[in-house]
Design an enzyme around this catalytic site. Sequence first.
Site, short mmCIF file in Angstrom:
data_model
loop_
_atom_site.label_atom_id
_atom_site.label_comp_id
_atom_site.label_asym_id
_atom_site.label_seq_id
_atom_site.Cartn_x
_atom_site.Cartn_y
_atom_site.Cartn_z
N HIS A 13 0.82 -1.21 0.00
CA HIS A 13 0.00 0.00 0.00
C HIS A 13 0.86 1.26 0.00
O HIS A 13 1.70 1.46 0.88
CB HIS A 13 -0.88 -0.02 1.26
CG HIS A 13 -1.92 1.04 1.30
ND1 HIS A 13 -2.16 1.81 2.41
CD2 HIS A 13 -2.81 1.47 0.37
CE1 HIS A 13 -3.15 2.64 2.19
NE2 HIS A 13 -3.56 2.46 0.94
N HIS A 55 -1.67 11.35 -2.20
CA HIS A 55 -2.97 10.84 -1.78
C HIS A 55 -3.98 11.94 -1.54
O HIS A 55 -5.10 11.90 -2.05
CB HIS A 55 -2.82 10.01 -0.51
CG HIS A 55 -4.12 9.46 0.01
ND1 HIS A 55 -4.95 10.19 0.86
CD2 HIS A 55 -4.75 8.29 -0.21
CE1 HIS A 55 -6.02 9.47 1.14
NE2 HIS A 55 -5.93 8.31 0.50
#
Length: 245
Positions: A13, A55
């Site tokens: 991730h 992000h």
Amino acid sequence: MTKPWPLPFWIAHRGAGKLAPENTLAAFRLGAAHGYRAFECDVRLSHDGRPFLLHDDKLNRTTSGRGPAGLLSWHELSRLDAGGWHSRAYAGEPIPSLETVAAYCRRNGFGLNLELKPNPGQDEETGRVVALAVRELWAGSERLPLLSSFKPAAVAAAQAAAPELPRGLLIDKARDSWTEEAKALGCSTVITNYALMDRAMVEAVHALGMKALVYTVNDESVARWLMANGLDGIITDTVDKFSPV
């Protein structure tokens, strides 16, 4: 026609989860050092339309910048520190462009799940621009990145721009419309919050001819339970806990 499924079971991730600054090449290298051969990361557009990794909509949390990331040019973004917030060891680590990530992954034969993270109001533009960039950057490659998003409009735009690229629908909350959305988008996979995925959900995804993946699993007992239910892939932060071999 889409290429074969490009990802192994274990996917790191944002590069290496929380062990290195997320969405940086340093994180990718650390994930690779733990044996991972596929990575999830987040891609959005600069003010001048360059795809880069980040992000959040804003720069504050993970860079030395402030404010909405989409308001800065790539030249301005490339000068920010994206590592110092994590630890001194990573101070000065830059924000990577998609071009840089492509070169790293292709050189090492790594798989990639690119999550489309549109700036506000840029769902379609992000899907289109990133898909066309991926088509160019991975030209001739047998292992193309998976393009996924929580935003169906972004996935649809990617589908229209480069239909040969594999696509995934991300789901964070249960909704009855997901099957029709995934079919309409020609998805290769459905990726859910792991709390939504049980045997029935896995079977429903498989019935569509798609892979069932989950995020973000960091507990061994949860991982074992999901694997026993026929899951096809896990995205994890704990690259130091789960062996990808």
